[in-house]
Design an enzyme around this catalytic site. Structure first.
Site, short mmCIF file in Angstrom:
data_model
loop_
_atom_site.label_atom_id
_atom_site.label_comp_id
_atom_site.label_asym_id
_atom_site.label_seq_id
_atom_site.Cartn_x
_atom_site.Cartn_y
_atom_site.Cartn_z
N HIS A 204 9.40 1.11 18.17
CA HIS A 204 8.25 1.60 17.38
C HIS A 204 8.45 3.07 16.97
O HIS A 204 7.68 3.94 17.37
CB HIS A 204 6.94 1.40 18.16
CG HIS A 204 5.74 1.32 17.26
ND1 HIS A 204 4.65 0.51 17.53
CD2 HIS A 204 5.44 1.92 16.09
CE1 HIS A 204 3.75 0.64 16.57
NE2 HIS A 204 4.20 1.50 15.69
N GLY B 12 0.85 -1.20 0.00
CA GLY B 12 0.00 0.00 0.00
C GLY B 12 0.87 1.23 0.00
O GLY B 12 1.93 1.27 -0.64
N GLU C 39 4.16 -4.26 23.51
CA GLU C 39 4.99 -3.05 23.62
C GLU C 39 4.62 -2.31 24.90
O GLU C 39 3.42 -2.17 25.16
CB GLU C 39 4.78 -2.17 22.38
CG GLU C 39 5.25 -2.87 21.11
CD GLU C 39 4.99 -2.09 19.82
OE1 GLU C 39 4.45 -0.98 19.87
OE2 GLU C 39 5.36 -2.61 18.75
N ALA D 13 5.58 -3.27 10.44
CA ALA D 13 4.11 -3.33 10.38
C ALA D 13 3.52 -3.34 11.79
O ALA D 13 3.28 -2.28 12.39
CB ALA D 13 3.70 -4.56 9.59
N ARG D 14 3.33 -4.52 12.33
CA ARG D 14 2.90 -4.70 13.71
C ARG D 14 3.56 -5.98 14.21
O ARG D 14 3.72 -6.94 13.44
CB ARG D 14 1.37 -4.86 13.82
CG ARG D 14 0.56 -3.59 13.69
CD ARG D 14 0.72 -2.66 14.90
NE ARG D 14 -0.08 -1.45 14.79
CZ ARG D 14 0.35 -0.29 14.27
NH1 ARG D 14 1.58 -0.20 13.79
NH2 ARG D 14 -0.43 0.78 14.24
P1 NAP Z 1 -2.17 0.59 3.36
O1 NAP Z 1 -1.91 1.68 2.39
O2 NAP Z 1 -3.56 0.26 3.73
O3 NAP Z 1 -1.41 -0.72 2.84
C1 NAP Z 1 -1.59 -1.97 3.40
C2 NAP Z 1 -1.17 -3.01 2.38
O4 NAP Z 1 -1.26 -4.30 3.03
C3 NAP Z 1 -2.05 -3.09 1.14
O5 NAP Z 1 -1.27 -3.25 0.01
C4 NAP Z 1 -2.90 -4.33 1.40
O6 NAP Z 1 -3.31 -5.02 0.21
C5 NAP Z 1 -1.93 -5.19 2.14
N1 NAP Z 1 -2.60 -6.27 2.86
C6 NAP Z 1 -3.63 -6.23 3.72
N2 NAP Z 1 -3.96 -7.46 4.13
C7 NAP Z 1 -3.11 -8.32 3.50
C8 NAP Z 1 -2.96 -9.72 3.49
N3 NAP Z 1 -3.75 -10.50 4.23
N4 NAP Z 1 -1.99 -10.25 2.72
C9 NAP Z 1 -1.18 -9.46 1.97
N5 NAP Z 1 -1.27 -8.13 1.94
C10 NAP Z 1 -2.24 -7.56 2.70
O7 NAP Z 1 -1.46 0.92 4.75
P2 NAP Z 1 -0.10 1.75 5.00
O8 NAP Z 1 -0.42 3.18 5.18
O9 NAP Z 1 0.89 1.34 3.99
O10 NAP Z 1 0.29 1.15 6.45
C11 NAP Z 1 0.51 -0.23 6.63
C12 NAP Z 1 0.68 -0.58 8.08
O11 NAP Z 1 1.96 -0.17 8.54
C13 NAP Z 1 -0.28 0.09 9.06
O12 NAP Z 1 -1.51 -0.59 9.11
C14 NAP Z 1 0.47 0.03 10.37
O13 NAP Z 1 0.13 -1.14 11.09
C15 NAP Z 1 1.92 -0.06 9.95
N6 NAP Z 1 2.67 1.17 10.33
C16 NAP Z 1 3.71 1.07 11.21
C17 NAP Z 1 4.42 2.20 11.54
C18 NAP Z 1 5.55 2.14 12.52
O14 NAP Z 1 5.75 3.09 13.26
N7 NAP Z 1 6.33 1.08 12.56
C19 NAP Z 1 4.10 3.45 10.98
C20 NAP Z 1 3.04 3.51 10.08
C21 NAP Z 1 2.34 2.35 9.76
P3 NAP Z 1 -4.27 -4.35 -0.90
O15 NAP Z 1 -3.46 -3.23 -1.48
O16 NAP Z 1 -4.48 -5.44 -1.87
O17 NAP Z 1 -5.47 -3.88 -0.16
C1 GLV Z 2 2.15 3.52 13.58
O1 GLV Z 2 2.52 2.43 13.89
C2 GLV Z 2 0.95 3.78 12.87
O2 GLV Z 2 0.18 2.85 12.59
O3 GLV Z 2 0.73 4.97 12.56
#
Ligand code: NAP
Ligand code: GLV
Ligand code: GLV
Length: 334
Positions: free
Chosen positions: A288, A159, A270, A240-241
């Protein structure tokens, strides 16, 4: 009278300032997470909530908050919020996408490079005085790591953040594999990225980066069986998580050399403490920090405020998560 918003942690001032023009604002000032029982008390008369990813926002919170109409989660991930329950009750839930995408993708790369090139081991070696004590200035075989340039990266979750990670991989001359629920023909063309079923991606990649949301489907998606598919020279990066990876299996994989290393920003619980994991040299760990830049955190604060103000004005919040709620209730506090 202005509607009342409770913010469960101090967020950057820019967001609080904007909110003050439209809401009666209360902020939980303690650095620690608000105790559950205090949260349940605090929400009794609030119209809106700004929540952190470390808080479980569920039926119990909603039951305690009869006036609550909107929850603005200060994160893009919203696995901490019971979305179905909120929707059922006509409560709007918003998140903070986009504004943290580049910061988080940068951090995935920081972890990838630090793990591949043993940066933290090297730092410890220098600052502990061990380098000086040892007295070897430079050695052809000292702290050898893994090549990054020209290798294959497999991005799981393609995504906003996954694609931003891929854009950076282009600069490293990498072959880009991805897995998601759906194909992305435009990005395939733009970046030359290739779709792979998860198992194939794990087998082919030198670096596997996790960028999926935590859902029922992604919980322990990286388990023992799948870690065994990875190359013994491969590195896993998780931004991710924590629960996307089975930590027990990962430790076994790292100890027994099924994979070469891991860079982890997120953990199953966490804050995290695990002596077995921390004893391993081939991991780089962060508390994180994915979105932890001044710019991203200010962007998140502003977006939280914009969501709540739009809701107050009877408009659809710009980054509404539970679109189905529109059938249940119109935006606004009336
Ligand atoms: P996003 O734009 O919604 O992208 C999520 C991606 O995951 C999409 O491509 C989705 O597929 C895919 N996905 C969902 N379920 C799946 C599955 N079962 N198998 C394979 N792929 C799957 O979200 P984003 O903004 O990139 O953020 C992603 C995640 O990163 C957040 O939900 C959060 O948990 C994590 N995050 C962590 C931090 C940190 O501080 N470490 C910061 C920000 C975010 P489709 O495209 O086909 O729908
Ligand atoms: C951070 O982990 C977020 O989901 O924004
Ligand atoms: C290393 O510092 C080199 O000059 O090769």
């Amino acid at each position: 009278m202005k509607p009342k918003v409770f913010i469960t942690r101090r967020i950057p001032e820019n967001g609080i300032e904007i909110l003050k023009g439209h809401f009666e604002v209360e902020v939980w000032e303690d650095e620690h997470e608000i105790p559950r029982e205090v949260l349940l008390e605090k929400v009794r008369d609030v119209d809106a909530l700004v929540t952190m990813l470390s808080e479980r926002i569920d039926a119990e919170v909603f039951d305690a908050a009869p006036r609550l109409r909107v929850v603005a989660n200060y994160a893009v991930g919203y696995d901490n919020v019971d979305i179905e329950e909120a929707t059922k009750r006509g409560i709007y839930v918003t998140n903070t996408p986009d504004v943290l995408t580049n910061a988080t993708a940068d951090f995935a790369w920081a972890l990838l490079l630090a793990t591949a090139r043993r940066l933290v081991e090297g730092d410890t070696f220098v600052r502990s005085g061990e380098w000086k004590r040892k007295g070897v200035a430079w050695h052809p075989l000292m702290y050898l790591g893994h090549d990054v340039y020209g290798k294959t990266v497999g991005i799981v979750g393609f995504g906003r953040i996954g694609q931003a990670i891929a854009r950076r991989a282009k600069g490293f001359g990498m072959r880009i594999l991805y897995n998601a629920r759906s194909r992305k023909p435009d990005v395939e063309k733009e970046l030359g990225a290739e779709f792979r079923p998860l198992e194939e991606l794990l087998k082919e990649s030198d670096f596997v980066v996790l960028a999926v949301p935590l859902t029922k489907e992604t919980h322990h998606m990286i388990n023992e069986e799948r870690l065994k598919l990875m190359k013994p020279t491969a590195i896993l990066v998780n931004i991710a998580r924590g629960k996307v990876v089975d930590t027990g299996a990962l430790i076994k994989a790292l100890e027994e050399g099924w994979i070469a290393g891991a860079g982890l920003d997120v953990f199953e619980e966490e804050p995290y403490y695990n002596e077995e994991l921390f004893a391993l040299k081939n991991v780089v760990l962060a508390p994180h920090l994915g979105s932890a830049t001044h710019g991203a955190r200010e962007g998140m604060a502003e977006l939280v405020a914009r969501n709540l103000i739009a809701f107050k004005n009877g408009e659809i919040p710009p980054t509404l998560v539970n679109k189905k709620v529109l059938n249940a209730r119109k935006p606004g506090f009336e």
